[in-house]
Design an enzyme around this catalytic site. Structure first.
Site, PDB file in Angstrom:
ATOM      1  CB  CYS A   1      36.350  41.915  44.039  1.00 30.03           C
ATOM      2  SG  CYS A   1      37.840  43.140  43.763  1.00 30.03           S
ATOM      3  CG  HIS A  42      25.423  46.088  51.129  1.00 27.65           C
ATOM      4  ND1 HIS A  42      26.289  46.849  51.656  1.00 27.65           N
ATOM      5  CD2 HIS A  42      25.351  46.234  49.700  1.00 27.65           C
ATOM      6  CE1 HIS A  42      26.544  47.782  51.068  1.00 27.65           C
ATOM      7  NE2 HIS A  42      26.168  47.679  49.869  1.00 27.65           N
ATOM      8  CG  HIS A  71      34.364  21.247  42.106  1.00 31.06           C
ATOM      9  ND1 HIS A  71      35.484  20.566  41.928  1.00 31.06           N
ATOM     10  CD2 HIS A  71      33.477  20.535  41.635  1.00 31.06           C
ATOM     11  CE1 HIS A  71      35.355  19.259  41.473  1.00 31.06           C
ATOM     12  NE2 HIS A  71      34.003  19.460  41.171  1.00 31.06           N
ATOM     13  CG  HIS A  97      37.590  37.863  44.921  1.00 33.10           C
ATOM     14  ND1 HIS A  97      38.291  38.000  43.652  1.00 33.10           N
ATOM     15  CD2 HIS A  97      38.151  38.988  45.663  1.00 33.10           C
ATOM     16  CE1 HIS A  97      38.792  39.225  43.532  1.00 33.10           C
ATOM     17  NE2 HIS A  97      38.897  39.957  44.611  1.00 33.10           N
ATOM     18  CG  HIS A 139      51.404  31.565  39.819  1.00 35.46           C
ATOM     19  ND1 HIS A 139      51.858  30.907  38.510  1.00 35.46           N
ATOM     20  CD2 HIS A 139      52.530  31.684  40.443  1.00 35.46           C
ATOM     21  CE1 HIS A 139      52.831  30.969  38.563  1.00 35.46           C
ATOM     22  NE2 HIS A 139      53.452  31.280  39.693  1.00 35.46           N
ATOM     23  CG  ASN A 147      42.329  40.730  42.654  1.00 33.38           C
ATOM     24  OD1 ASN A 147      41.270  40.661  41.928  1.00 33.38           O
ATOM     25  ND2 ASN A 147      42.387  41.223  43.770  1.00 33.38           N
TER      26      ASN A 147
END
Length: 528
Positions: A258, A337, A421, A425, A454, A458
């Site tokens: 992701c 990582h 802002h 994720h 919502h 995902n």
């Protein structure tokens, strides 16, 4: 004994929650939580952030090149301190032609050198998120009915999916591809390709329409899709469909989870620095069709409950003439990582269950692993973006605790001073809850992430762009605003991108915005 249990729960990052069913019974749930992201950091990550925040070209220019060139100039022209003093006090003193010419050449050389070596800006011209047709919508109840009627799941795992779905934060208008909702499901290469084409071409058609850019003008193409990597590649599929130029630099990133969307942005950023006067297109998506799990391993069933159909296309440019029409400029990208550690590496893992059915397993340690990666990323990013006052307070607190071993309360930097802002994720409700708590964010800051979860579920690496689209659709983006995208995924990786708005984004610019037609219905109340 009570003290011992408390220590063990804290060490394992467990939280106890109590809910009352009626006047005579209660339910206690134990769940894992994220670590305190800002109270346990390592100085090496602060050092890394300070190093990255310093522009090497500027340092070399002021500390080495400018003094050295000045010294050479003095030697060549014969200028002395007395000459400079006389020039300052007596304007009648004249320099000879050779000296004036040498000074002019020197200044021109230094200015040219500085301009040539400073970092070139990369602009986000525009982006589009794919919105599937209404036929692909699926409510929570419809998903559970489909799950129960499928026949592949036991009663226990059906109930498990019901509990997860009711608490996950997804609404009744998310999307699933045709191959999964068909009766019986059609999980084959043809349906997977159809899903990929619908998502990628839908997002790209919208992007080209709203920007006026022709596919033949694109010099760099990057596609990231973690779990579906056919031959020819997805990037080749796009090149073929839009008949792009033969010298296009195309890349196809797979298996990176992701967080791959921001990896693609970072790759595009580096390629644009090496290829002047170019456009780069990034396509971020995930393919659901061939990765739906029809087994009974609970760790693999979580993906069925939260992952949904979606994708985004982003147009980047390094052309200075595009600055006026672009929405944002890229300020920073920080990549973390943690794959060298086995626990981090194995926490999101594609494998076969005991019956040979392939799925993606989400380990119990996922929350703590995500927290550790996020903590490292934030600590590295902080020195680049936080005001100096916040950096000093944070470093003083850190040095007291780490170097002098003083028991002082850690200072938690206020990232709201660095960003207007936040696009975090939309991996799940629990993660969003913990990130909000640890960064001390208001509900307003979390609204784009929660509403995206919502409305669209995902959508993997593209969720950040649905969140940015939400922020724009609400008319919140003003010129100079700073926006922070945070993504994390398998590996384990956590990546951040910082954007600065070049102009206000009007709510009238809704062409290609996935929230068009429904933004006025949001925000809605979601499960807490």
């Amino acid at each position: 004994m009570e003290r011992t249990n408390s220590i063990e729960m804290d060490r394992e990052r467990l939280t106890a929650e109590m809910a009352f069913r009626d006047s005579s019974s209660a339910v206690i749930r134990i769940r894992r939580r994220l670590p305190d992201l800002l109270t346990s950091v390592k100085l090496k990550y602060v050092k890394l952030g300070l190093h990255n925040s310093c522009n090497v070209t500027t340092i070399l220019f002021f500390l080495i090149i400018l003094p050295l060139t000045g010294t050479v100039l003095v030697q060549l022209t014969g200028l002395t301190f007395d000459t400079f003093s006389e020039l300052w006090s007596n304007q009648a003193v004249q320099l000879d032609t050779a000296t004036r010419l040498t000074c002019l050449v020197f200044l021109s050389f230094v200015l040219t050198l500085y301009v040539a070596n400073r970092s070139k800006p990369v602009y986000l011209v525009d982006f589009s998120c794919y919105k599937p047709e209404d036929e692909r919508k699926i409510s929570v109840d419809s998903f559970l009915t489909m799950t129960e009627e499928n026949g592949s799941f036991t009663d226990d795992t059906v109930q498990f999916q019901q509990r997860i779905s009711n608490r996950a934060g997804l609404g009744d208008e998310t999307y699933l591809p045709r191959g999964i909702t068909s009766t019986p499901p059609k999980l084959n290469m043809s349906e997977a390709r159809a899903e990929a084409e619908a998502v990628m071409f839908g997002a790209l058609d919208s992007l080209f329409e709203k920007t006026g850019i022709k596919p033949a003008e694109v010099g760099i193409l990057i596609v990231n899709c973690s779990l579906f990597n056919p031959t020819p590649s997805l990037s080749a599929m796009i090149v073929n469909h839009y008949k792009m130029r033969e010298d296009i630099k195309s890349y196809n990133l797979g298996g990176m989870g992701c967080s791959a969307g921001l990896i693609s942005i970072d790759l595009a950023n580096n390629l644009l620095k090496a290829n002047p006067n170019s456009y780069a297109v990034v396509v971020s998506t995930e393919n659901i069709t061939l990765n739906w799990y029809f087994g009974n391993d609970r760790s693999m069933l979580l993906c069925n409950c939260i992952f949904r159909m979606g994708g985004a296309a982003i147009l980047l440019s390094n052309r200075r003439q595009d600055r006026k029409k672009s929405k944002y400029s890229l300020v920073n990208v920080v990549r973390t990582h943690k794959g060298s550690d086995d626990k981090n590496y194995n926490c999101v893992y594609q494998k076969e269950d005991e019956r040979g059915t392939i799925g993606v397993s989400l380990a119990r340690e996922l929350m703590s692993v995500a927290g550790d990666a996020l903590k490292t990323n934030i600590t590295t990013l902080g020195p680049m973006v936080l005001p100096l006052s916040e950096q000093l307070m944070f470093l003083i607190s850190l040095v007291k605790r780490k170097m002098f071993k003083l028991k002082v309360k850690p200072y938690i930097p206020d990232f709201k001073l660095a960003f207007e802002h936040f696009c975090i994720h939309a991996g799940g409700r629990a993660v969003l809850d913990e990130v909000q708590k640890n960064l001390d964010l208001k509900d307003w800051h979390m609204e784009p992430s929660r509403m995206t979860l919502h409305r669209f579920g995902n959508t993997s690496s593209s969720s950040l762009w649905y969140e940015m689209a939400y922020t724009e659709a609400k008319g919140r983006v003003k010129a100079g605003d700073r926006l922070w995208q945070i993504a994390f995924g398998s590996g384990f990786k956590c990546n951040s991108a910082v954007w600065k708005a070049l102009r206000p984004v009007s709510t009238e610019e809704m062409t290609g915005n996935a929230w068009a037609g429904s933004i006025d219905q949001y925000p809605v109340k979601v499960v807490q």
